[in-house]
Design a protein around this motif. Sequence first.
Motif, PDB file in Angstrom:
ATOM      1  N   VAL A   1      54.722  98.321  53.341  1.00 55.06           N
ATOM      2  CA  VAL A   1      54.971  96.918  53.009  1.00 55.06           C
ATOM      3  C   VAL A   1      53.597  96.272  52.901  1.00 55.06           C
ATOM      4  N   ILE A   2      53.297  95.739  51.712  1.00 57.88           N
ATOM      5  CA  ILE A   2      51.990  95.114  51.507  1.00 57.88           C
ATOM      6  C   ILE A   2      52.187  93.614  51.343  1.00 57.88           C
ATOM      7  N   HIS A   3      51.426  92.829  52.079  1.00 59.56           N
ATOM      8  CA  HIS A   3      51.457  91.380  51.867  1.00 59.56           C
ATOM      9  C   HIS A   3      50.253  90.983  51.026  1.00 59.56           C
ATOM     10  N   TYR A   4      50.525  90.591  49.800  1.00 65.96           N
ATOM     11  CA  TYR A   4      49.443  90.112  48.932  1.00 65.96           C
ATOM     12  C   TYR A   4      48.944  88.782  49.478  1.00 65.96           C
ATOM     13  N   ASP A   5      49.893  87.979  49.975  1.00 66.76           N
ATOM     14  CA  ASP A   5      49.553  86.705  50.627  1.00 66.76           C
ATOM     15  C   ASP A   5      50.091  86.763  52.042  1.00 66.76           C
ATOM     16  N   ILE A   6      49.362  86.185  52.972  1.00 66.35           N
ATOM     17  CA  ILE A   6      49.804  86.227  54.363  1.00 66.35           C
ATOM     18  C   ILE A   6      51.040  85.339  54.539  1.00 66.35           C
ATOM     19  N   PRO A   7      52.031  85.778  55.339  1.00 65.73           N
ATOM     20  CA  PRO A   7      53.229  84.949  55.527  1.00 65.73           C
ATOM     21  C   PRO A   7      52.938  83.663  56.315  1.00 65.73           C
ATOM     22  N   LYS A   8      53.918  82.727  56.250  1.00 66.56           N
ATOM     23  CA  LYS A   8      53.738  81.411  56.874  1.00 66.56           C
ATOM     24  C   LYS A   8      53.869  81.446  58.386  1.00 66.56           C
ATOM     25  N   SER A   9      54.443  82.520  58.934  1.00 70.23           N
ATOM     26  CA  SER A   9      54.622  82.569  60.381  1.00 70.23           C
ATOM     27  C   SER A   9      54.649  84.021  60.827  1.00 70.23           C
ATOM     28  N   LEU A  10      54.412  84.235  62.118  1.00 72.20           N
ATOM     29  CA  LEU A  10      54.453  85.605  62.632  1.00 72.20           C
ATOM     30  C   LEU A  10      55.877  86.150  62.629  1.00 72.20           C
ATOM     31  N   GLU A  11      56.884  85.253  62.774  1.00 67.17           N
ATOM     32  CA  GLU A  11      58.261  85.744  62.664  1.00 67.17           C
ATOM     33  C   GLU A  11      58.482  86.328  61.280  1.00 67.17           C
ATOM     34  N   GLY A  12      58.027  85.580  60.258  1.00 67.71           N
ATOM     35  CA  GLY A  12      58.169  86.070  58.893  1.00 67.71           C
ATOM     36  C   GLY A  12      57.471  87.412  58.729  1.00 67.71           C
ATOM     37  N   TYR A  13      56.264  87.492  59.292  1.00 67.33           N
ATOM     38  CA  TYR A  13      55.470  88.728  59.197  1.00 67.33           C
ATOM     39  C   TYR A  13      56.212  89.888  59.863  1.00 67.33           C
ATOM     40  N   TYR A  14      56.765  89.627  61.048  1.00 66.36           N
ATOM     41  CA  TYR A  14      57.459  90.694  61.783  1.00 66.36           C
ATOM     42  C   TYR A  14      58.687  91.157  61.002  1.00 66.36           C
ATOM     43  N   GLN A  15      59.407  90.157  60.468  1.00 67.43           N
ATOM     44  CA  GLN A  15      60.635  90.431  59.728  1.00 67.43           C
ATOM     45  C   GLN A  15      60.339  91.272  58.480  1.00 67.43           C
ATOM     46  N   GLU A  16      59.285  90.863  57.753  1.00 68.73           N
ATOM     47  CA  GLU A  16      58.994  91.533  56.473  1.00 68.73           C
ATOM     48  C   GLU A  16      58.353  92.903  56.689  1.00 68.73           C
ATOM     49  N   THR A  17      57.394  92.982  57.622  1.00 69.37           N
ATOM     50  CA  THR A  17      56.796  94.304  57.885  1.00 69.37           C
ATOM     51  C   THR A  17      57.864  95.239  58.453  1.00 69.37           C
ATOM     52  N   GLY A  18      58.855  94.648  59.144  1.00 66.15           N
ATOM     53  CA  GLY A  18      59.910  95.450  59.778  1.00 66.15           C
ATOM     54  C   GLY A  18      60.793  96.189  58.793  1.00 66.15           C
ATOM     55  N   ARG A  19      60.606  95.911  57.491  1.00 66.72           N
ATOM     56  CA  ARG A  19      61.436  96.628  56.505  1.00 66.72           C
ATOM     57  C   ARG A  19      60.847  98.004  56.206  1.00 66.72           C
ATOM     58  N   ALA A  20      59.672  98.282  56.780  1.00 71.78           N
ATOM     59  CA  ALA A  20      59.052  99.603  56.564  1.00 71.78           C
ATOM     60  C   ALA A  20      59.556 100.574  57.631  1.00 71.78           C
ATOM     61  N   GLY A  21      59.694 101.829  57.226  1.00 77.55           N
ATOM     62  CA  GLY A  21      59.929 102.918  58.187  1.00 77.55           C
ATOM     63  C   GLY A  21      61.127 102.755  59.096  1.00 77.55           C
ATOM     64  N   ARG A  22      62.256 102.280  58.545  1.00 76.93           N
ATOM     65  CA  ARG A  22      63.426 102.098  59.422  1.00 76.93           C
ATOM     66  C   ARG A  22      64.011 103.407  59.911  1.00 76.93           C
ATOM     67  N   ASP A  23      63.663 104.507  59.215  1.00 76.66           N
ATOM     68  CA  ASP A  23      64.201 105.806  59.638  1.00 76.66           C
ATOM     69  C   ASP A  23      63.325 106.434  60.707  1.00 76.66           C
ATOM     70  N   GLY A  24      62.338 105.673  61.185  1.00 74.75           N
ATOM     71  CA  GLY A  24      61.460 106.215  62.220  1.00 74.75           C
ATOM     72  C   GLY A  24      60.287 106.982  61.647  1.00 74.75           C
ATOM     73  N   GLY A  25      60.255 107.147  60.315  1.00 71.25           N
ATOM     74  CA  GLY A  25      59.126 107.854  59.687  1.00 71.25           C
ATOM     75  C   GLY A  25      57.972 106.898  59.450  1.00 71.25           C
ATOM     76  N   GLU A  26      57.002 107.355  58.656  1.00 70.28           N
ATOM     77  CA  GLU A  26      55.784 106.589  58.414  1.00 70.28           C
ATOM     78  C   GLU A  26      56.098 105.200  57.847  1.00 70.28           C
ATOM     79  N   GLY A  27      55.360 104.188  58.313  1.00 67.93           N
ATOM     80  CA  GLY A  27      55.486 102.854  57.741  1.00 67.93           C
ATOM     81  C   GLY A  27      54.151 102.144  57.851  1.00 67.93           C
ATOM     82  N   ARG A  28      53.501 101.882  56.708  1.00 67.57           N
ATOM     83  CA  ARG A  28      52.188 101.207  56.753  1.00 67.57           C
ATOM     84  C   ARG A  28      52.352  99.768  56.334  1.00 67.57           C
TER      85      ARG A  28
END
Length: 730
Positions: free
Chosen positions: A306-333
Amino acid sequence: MDNLHDMLHQKLKEYFGFAAFKGNQEAVIRNVLAGRDTFVLMPTGGGKSLCYQLPALLMEGVAIVISPLIALMKNQVDAMRTFSQHEGIAHFLNSSLNKSAINQVREDVLAGKTKLLYFAPESLTKEENISFLRKIKISFYAIDEAHCISEWGHDFRPEYRRIRPIMNDIGRAPLIALTATATPKVQLDIQKNLGMLDAAVFKSSFNRPNLFYEIRPKIDVAREIIKYIKQNEGKSGIIYCLSRKKVEELAELLVANGIKALPYHAGMDAATRARNQDAFLMEEADVIVATIAFGMGIDKPDVRFVIHYDIPKSLEGYYQETGRAGRDGGEGRCITFYSYKDIQKLEKFMQGKPIAEQEIGKLLLMETVSYAESSMCRRKTLLHYFGEEYGEDNCGSCDNCVNPRPKVKAREETLVMLEALKAIGPKFKMDYLVNVLVGRTTAMIKSYGHNESEWFGAGSNHDDRFWGAVIRQALILGLVDKNIENYGLLSVNDAGEKYLEKPYDIYITLDHDYDGEEGEDAAAPAGGRGEGVADAELFAMLKDLRKKVAKQHGLPPFVVFQDPSLEDMSIQYPVTIEEMQNITGVGAGKARKFGAEFVKLIKRYVEEKDIVRPQDMVVKSVVNKSGNKVFVIQSIDRKMDFEDIARARDLDFDELLTEIEAIVNSGTKLNINYYIEQTIDEDKAEEIYLYFKEDAESDSVDEAIRELGSDFTEEEVRLVRIKFICEQGN
């Protein structure tokens, strides 16, 4: 008790096909079955929806699920129907249904076929729905994405605050509220608003051990992204941008570079959006470029970055969006490009909003800045924000832990900070305390009289960045509290008092400065990024060659090639004049004029060292549709006023100058004398020109102003520098 355990496991297998519960799921379900209010904090991918779906199937009556997104409801209803023999088991009522569909839903519910009924909060308030719900037995209410209730949440929806009164109106039933991100502040807000302060709270750890968090300076972003994706061919990824325009541009650029990418944002028509989302889920596309409209309830397990071209408006947003990576427990950058300028842009966006909302928005932004610039373990900082302690000193999977910065002892400074905070009292935020410590007189400090305090300026031997790091470390060590009710106010707590009596050594790492130059002359690009760091040995050789070539032509070295161009050569290893034209800041003109010797040197170097060249790494640019470049060149040929050129292309003056600099740096000759004569005093222009010809070590504008004196403006220096490069270099 154990009978219940066996029965739940049997039903879990029968309905959902799982052999065992995850984390807190079973405890939560037991609590719901017992008819008690339940509050669930569970990170994305932890299996939240099962917590209400299973009890709904087992209990008498219908469970009312309130969820903010139509697409999400449809997803869940479809999923529930696959577990059951009959269609009517789950339904939704929202604005997307026509009359006859609504009647069908009501028939199924009244016939007792339906166990789960999904609503959007807006539909719940409709009178006809309320009177319908009064007729049926409700097993419980489930409120999904409950952070929408809180204006401190990252996704606030005012209609969510009306849910409690409506539930009272329909009829009481137990309540389960669920969210995937909530700071202690938001949690309290949700519980208060829903009248469930005595609910049982089930909180899962927010740590996602398989995610790698990294923040990079926002330099050459499109190119960094293309490089990263090419090195991770075939992997699924999401790139988030703030604006729709940027989403379209970037998606187009990726496609031009042979990457299977599609755009997604709220401005596209629903059919296209759905098509693009499906293509991503079905792996016909590798990358989705999206605004945050995308990804709610996207359960794609193998998103690898998950790449953020622009930084999110809040850390909740950041956590939520980065959290879409690696849901199967595998690699997530999770890679985020950060520049403080973006934060200022976000602050500008807020200006039209009510003051209270602006205040909240600013504080959430400051938390994001603090996270981005801090060089503490990212995981520790993030989990601390969500009210969770992380015990490890080194998580081993974030940029700050993998490339730690040297630690600095800060025992005395921590004492000074705590004393100063005690002296001013618990009514102030971090930036206020920093201003007191460095001795900066602001209107607010004057009004409180703290410029008279003995602690005013007590820390003036350090800068804001240093004190920011000290305060953050004290927060993480639990010596300072951040008030939950009045968000952001700092105070010294008992542990802090104890520290004042018996201090021990504290170490801090200084914050990153992503916008400043880290190590002016370093061969590696700013910020020392992992991959794609320039070849230091070649870089040094190219610098020597540049000096020699510059001398032959009687030019300052930066007119031949600028540093970023040499840096790029030592990453790309161009060995033909044609390849040289693809280097940052080198156009056809420059490549022809100066390229030959550089290409020769690089070719020899590559052969001697047996280097494999990253030639697939050439970033093709999309032909600039707005035609800025051509338009600017033609307008200057026609001697148009710069202000008019900027206005015609909807650029501000600074952006226009940057555009002109890019044109000129890559070797195109422009004659801007007509504009300089109109706007800059002749002697002044002469002095700047001579400075670049005789004295300049580099093409830095700041350095030029330092040398020339403060009555020269940045714009004047940039304009004359453009003229100089055209006449001397091109």
